[in-house]
Design a protein around this motif. Structure first.
Motif, PDB file in Angstrom:
ATOM      1  N   ARG A  82       0.820  -1.222   0.000  1.00 29.77           N
ATOM      2  CA  ARG A  82       0.000   0.000   0.000  1.00 29.77           C
ATOM      3  C   ARG A  82       0.851   1.269   0.000  1.00 29.77           C
ATOM      4  O   ARG A  82       0.367   2.326  -0.359  1.00 29.77           O
ATOM      5  CB  ARG A  82      -0.939   0.001   1.206  1.00 29.77           C
ATOM      6  CG  ARG A  82      -1.931  -1.153   1.214  1.00 29.77           C
ATOM      7  CD  ARG A  82      -2.977  -0.962   2.279  1.00 29.77           C
ATOM      8  NE  ARG A  82      -3.828   0.188   1.993  1.00 29.77           N
ATOM      9  CZ  ARG A  82      -4.701   0.687   2.860  1.00 29.77           C
ATOM     10  NH1 ARG A  82      -4.819   0.141   4.066  1.00 29.77           N
ATOM     11  NH2 ARG A  82      -5.446   1.725   2.533  1.00 29.77           N
ATOM     12  N   GLY A  83       2.082   1.173   0.446  1.00 31.82           N
ATOM     13  CA  GLY A  83       2.953   2.335   0.436  1.00 31.82           C
ATOM     14  C   GLY A  83       3.168   2.932   1.806  1.00 31.82           C
ATOM     15  O   GLY A  83       2.891   2.309   2.834  1.00 31.82           O
ATOM     16  N   TYR A  84       3.663   4.149   1.824  1.00 34.45           N
ATOM     17  CA  TYR A  84       4.033   4.818   3.077  1.00 34.45           C
ATOM     18  C   TYR A  84       2.837   5.579   3.648  1.00 34.45           C
ATOM     19  O   TYR A  84       2.123   6.293   2.930  1.00 34.45           O
ATOM     20  CB  TYR A  84       5.183   5.793   2.833  1.00 34.45           C
ATOM     21  CG  TYR A  84       6.507   5.093   2.602  1.00 34.45           C
ATOM     22  CD1 TYR A  84       7.317   4.728   3.673  1.00 34.45           C
ATOM     23  CD2 TYR A  84       6.924   4.783   1.313  1.00 34.45           C
ATOM     24  CE1 TYR A  84       8.522   4.077   3.465  1.00 34.45           C
ATOM     25  CE2 TYR A  84       8.134   4.138   1.095  1.00 34.45           C
ATOM     26  CZ  TYR A  84       8.930   3.780   2.175  1.00 34.45           C
ATOM     27  OH  TYR A  84      10.124   3.138   1.967  1.00 34.45           O
ATOM     28  N   VAL A  85       2.654   5.422   4.961  1.00 32.60           N
ATOM     29  CA  VAL A  85       1.538   6.049   5.654  1.00 32.60           C
ATOM     30  C   VAL A  85       2.073   6.858   6.833  1.00 32.60           C
ATOM     31  O   VAL A  85       3.049   6.467   7.477  1.00 32.60           O
ATOM     32  CB  VAL A  85       0.528   4.983   6.139  1.00 32.60           C
ATOM     33  CG1 VAL A  85       1.182   4.004   7.123  1.00 32.60           C
ATOM     34  CG2 VAL A  85      -0.697   5.630   6.763  1.00 32.60           C
ATOM     35  N   VAL A  86       1.446   7.999   7.101  1.00 35.05           N
ATOM     36  CA  VAL A  86       1.873   8.860   8.203  1.00 35.05           C
ATOM     37  C   VAL A  86       1.520   8.194   9.530  1.00 35.05           C
ATOM     38  O   VAL A  86       0.381   7.773   9.746  1.00 35.05           O
ATOM     39  CB  VAL A  86       1.206  10.243   8.106  1.00 35.05           C
ATOM     40  CG1 VAL A  86       1.626  11.125   9.289  1.00 35.05           C
ATOM     41  CG2 VAL A  86       1.568  10.921   6.789  1.00 35.05           C
ATOM     42  N   ASN A  87       2.487   8.111  10.429  1.00 32.94           N
ATOM     43  CA  ASN A  87       2.276   7.492  11.730  1.00 32.94           C
ATOM     44  C   ASN A  87       1.474   8.393  12.663  1.00 32.94           C
ATOM     45  O   ASN A  87       1.410   9.605  12.466  1.00 32.94           O
ATOM     46  CB  ASN A  87       3.629   7.170  12.382  1.00 32.94           C
ATOM     47  CG  ASN A  87       4.146   5.809  11.985  1.00 32.94           C
ATOM     48  OD1 ASN A  87       3.395   4.927  11.591  1.00 32.94           O
ATOM     49  ND2 ASN A  87       5.452   5.624  12.085  1.00 32.94           N
ATOM     50  N   PRO A  88       0.877   7.814  13.704  1.00 33.46           N
ATOM     51  CA  PRO A  88       0.161   8.620  14.695  1.00 33.46           C
ATOM     52  C   PRO A  88       1.087   9.649  15.345  1.00 33.46           C
ATOM     53  O   PRO A  88       2.280   9.404  15.528  1.00 33.46           O
ATOM     54  CB  PRO A  88      -0.319   7.588  15.725  1.00 33.46           C
ATOM     55  CG  PRO A  88      -0.370   6.300  14.978  1.00 33.46           C
ATOM     56  CD  PRO A  88       0.755   6.369  13.994  1.00 33.46           C
ATOM     57  N   LEU A  89       0.511  10.781  15.698  1.00 31.21           N
ATOM     58  CA  LEU A  89       1.237  11.856  16.382  1.00 31.21           C
ATOM     59  C   LEU A  89       0.407  12.259  17.585  1.00 31.21           C
ATOM     60  O   LEU A  89      -0.805  12.482  17.468  1.00 31.21           O
ATOM     61  CB  LEU A  89       1.423  13.046  15.444  1.00 31.21           C
ATOM     62  CG  LEU A  89       2.184  14.256  16.008  1.00 31.21           C
ATOM     63  CD1 LEU A  89       3.655  13.895  16.233  1.00 31.21           C
ATOM     64  CD2 LEU A  89       2.071  15.442  15.043  1.00 31.21           C
ATOM     65  N   THR A  90       1.034  12.345  18.752  1.00 28.32           N
ATOM     66  CA  THR A  90       0.319  12.701  19.966  1.00 28.32           C
ATOM     67  C   THR A  90       0.893  13.978  20.571  1.00 28.32           C
ATOM     68  O   THR A  90       1.996  14.424  20.230  1.00 28.32           O
ATOM     69  CB  THR A  90       0.411  11.582  21.018  1.00 28.32           C
ATOM     70  OG1 THR A  90       1.768  11.504  21.503  1.00 28.32           O
ATOM     71  CG2 THR A  90       0.012  10.231  20.435  1.00 28.32           C
ATOM     72  N   GLU A  91       0.124  14.535  21.488  1.00 28.04           N
ATOM     73  CA  GLU A  91       0.598  15.716  22.220  1.00 28.04           C
ATOM     74  C   GLU A  91       1.903  15.408  22.943  1.00 28.04           C
ATOM     75  O   GLU A  91       2.821  16.234  22.986  1.00 28.04           O
ATOM     76  CB  GLU A  91      -0.456  16.178  23.210  1.00 28.04           C
ATOM     77  CG  GLU A  91      -0.039  17.385  24.028  1.00 28.04           C
ATOM     78  CD  GLU A  91      -1.121  17.872  24.969  1.00 28.04           C
ATOM     79  OE1 GLU A  91      -0.775  18.464  26.003  1.00 28.04           O
ATOM     80  OE2 GLU A  91      -2.312  17.655  24.659  1.00 28.04           O
ATOM     81  N   GLN A  92       2.008  14.211  23.516  1.00 28.04           N
ATOM     82  CA  GLN A  92       3.234  13.851  24.229  1.00 28.04           C
ATOM     83  C   GLN A  92       4.429  13.781  23.286  1.00 28.04           C
ATOM     84  O   GLN A  92       5.549  14.135  23.666  1.00 28.04           O
ATOM     85  CB  GLN A  92       3.062  12.511  24.943  1.00 28.04           C
ATOM     86  CG  GLN A  92       4.220  12.175  25.900  1.00 28.04           C
ATOM     87  CD  GLN A  92       4.370  13.206  26.993  1.00 28.04           C
ATOM     88  OE1 GLN A  92       3.429  13.507  27.717  1.00 28.04           O
ATOM     89  NE2 GLN A  92       5.576  13.770  27.130  1.00 28.04           N
ATOM     90  N   ASP A  93       4.210  13.333  22.055  1.00 28.18           N
ATOM     91  CA  ASP A  93       5.293  13.327  21.070  1.00 28.18           C
ATOM     92  C   ASP A  93       5.842  14.732  20.886  1.00 28.18           C
ATOM     93  O   ASP A  93       7.059  14.943  20.857  1.00 28.18           O
ATOM     94  CB  ASP A  93       4.786  12.812  19.714  1.00 28.18           C
ATOM     95  CG  ASP A  93       4.430  11.338  19.718  1.00 28.18           C
ATOM     96  OD1 ASP A  93       5.008  10.582  20.523  1.00 28.18           O
ATOM     97  OD2 ASP A  93       3.551  10.953  18.914  1.00 28.18           O
ATOM     98  N   VAL A  94       4.951  15.704  20.744  1.00 26.65           N
ATOM     99  CA  VAL A  94       5.383  17.088  20.547  1.00 26.65           C
ATOM    100  C   VAL A  94       6.128  17.585  21.779  1.00 26.65           C
ATOM    101  O   VAL A  94       7.195  18.207  21.673  1.00 26.65           O
ATOM    102  CB  VAL A  94       4.174  17.986  20.230  1.00 26.65           C
ATOM    103  CG1 VAL A  94       4.608  19.455  20.143  1.00 26.65           C
ATOM    104  CG2 VAL A  94       3.521  17.558  18.924  1.00 26.65           C
TER     105      VAL A  94
END
Length: 220
Positions: A69-81
């Motif tokens: 299917r190709g490349y997909v954007v991973n989840p991003l959380t407030e804690q990541d930021v």
């Protein structure tokens, strides 16, 4: 866009920077598939540097490769930021503290001139002026490895999110004034604290922007 073979790695880095900024600013949402051909067409490059950029971003955990299917954007959380800005704050704070112990009158004059340029900059130039000011602080600190790590960490701060925010500019002016006062006094703890406030504010503003944009892929 035509480039020589030896320029291709740099082009892949530029594509990666473009996609990284799009992900961190919320323009590319978690769960969205990134089509090589679309990105290549948008940027006017071949598919090869786009593919190389996506491989690099997968190594940074910003995207993943879904089989067939190709490349997909991973989840991003407030804690990541917050984690990214915590790292930036720690390194930048240490560099500011070291700069406080080393800054000469000439260094301070240059930093004040750069800060004045930032205060007078228009929206298109303000983020570049901000970068130049912080780069000058890091040069005074004379810690090349720490500066290298900070440069890599700040890649995750998306361009364009702050420049149009007049309140950010007001807060930045105040943070820089506090930093310059601490540097002039040789106050390492004051310089570290001023830098910490600056990065905490940056994290808060990016989180507010992403929240308003409805980016979060899951509750934080």
């Amino acid at each position: 866009m035509t480039i020589g073979a030896d320029a291709r790695p740099q082009l892949a880095d530029e594509v990666a920077a473009h996609l990284r900024g799009a992900i961190m600013s919320g323009r590319l949402r978690p769960g969205r598939f990134i089509r090589l051909e679309e990105v290549a067409r948008e940027l006017g490059v071949s598919a090869t540097p786009v593919r190389e950029a996506l491989v690099a971003l997968r190594g940074e955990d910003l995207v993943d490769l879904a089989p067939r299917r190709g490349y997909v954007v991973n989840p991003l959380t407030e804690q990541d930021v917050r984690d990214v800005f915590w790292l930036q704050s720690g390194i930048a704070g240490e560099l500011a503290a070291r700069a406080a112990a080393k800054a000469t009158p000439d260094d301070l004059a240059r930093l004040r001139a750069l800060d004045a340029d930032l205060a007078a900059a228009d929206t298109t130039a303000v983020e570049r002026r901000e970068f130049e000011f912080h780069r000058a602080v890091n040069l005074v600190a004379d810690a090349r490895k720490l500066s290298w790590f900070l440069n890599n960490a700040t890649r995750y701060t998306p361009a364009g999110v702050y420049s149009s925010d007049p309140d950010w500019r007001t807060r930045t002016n105040a943070d820089h004034a506090a930093l310059l006062t601490a540097l002039a006094a040789g106050n390492a703890s004051g310089a570290r604290a001023a830098m910490a406030r600056h990065f905490t504010d940056g994290a808060d503003r990016l989180i507010a922007h992403l929240t308003e944009s409805g980016v979060w892929a899951r509750p934080t």
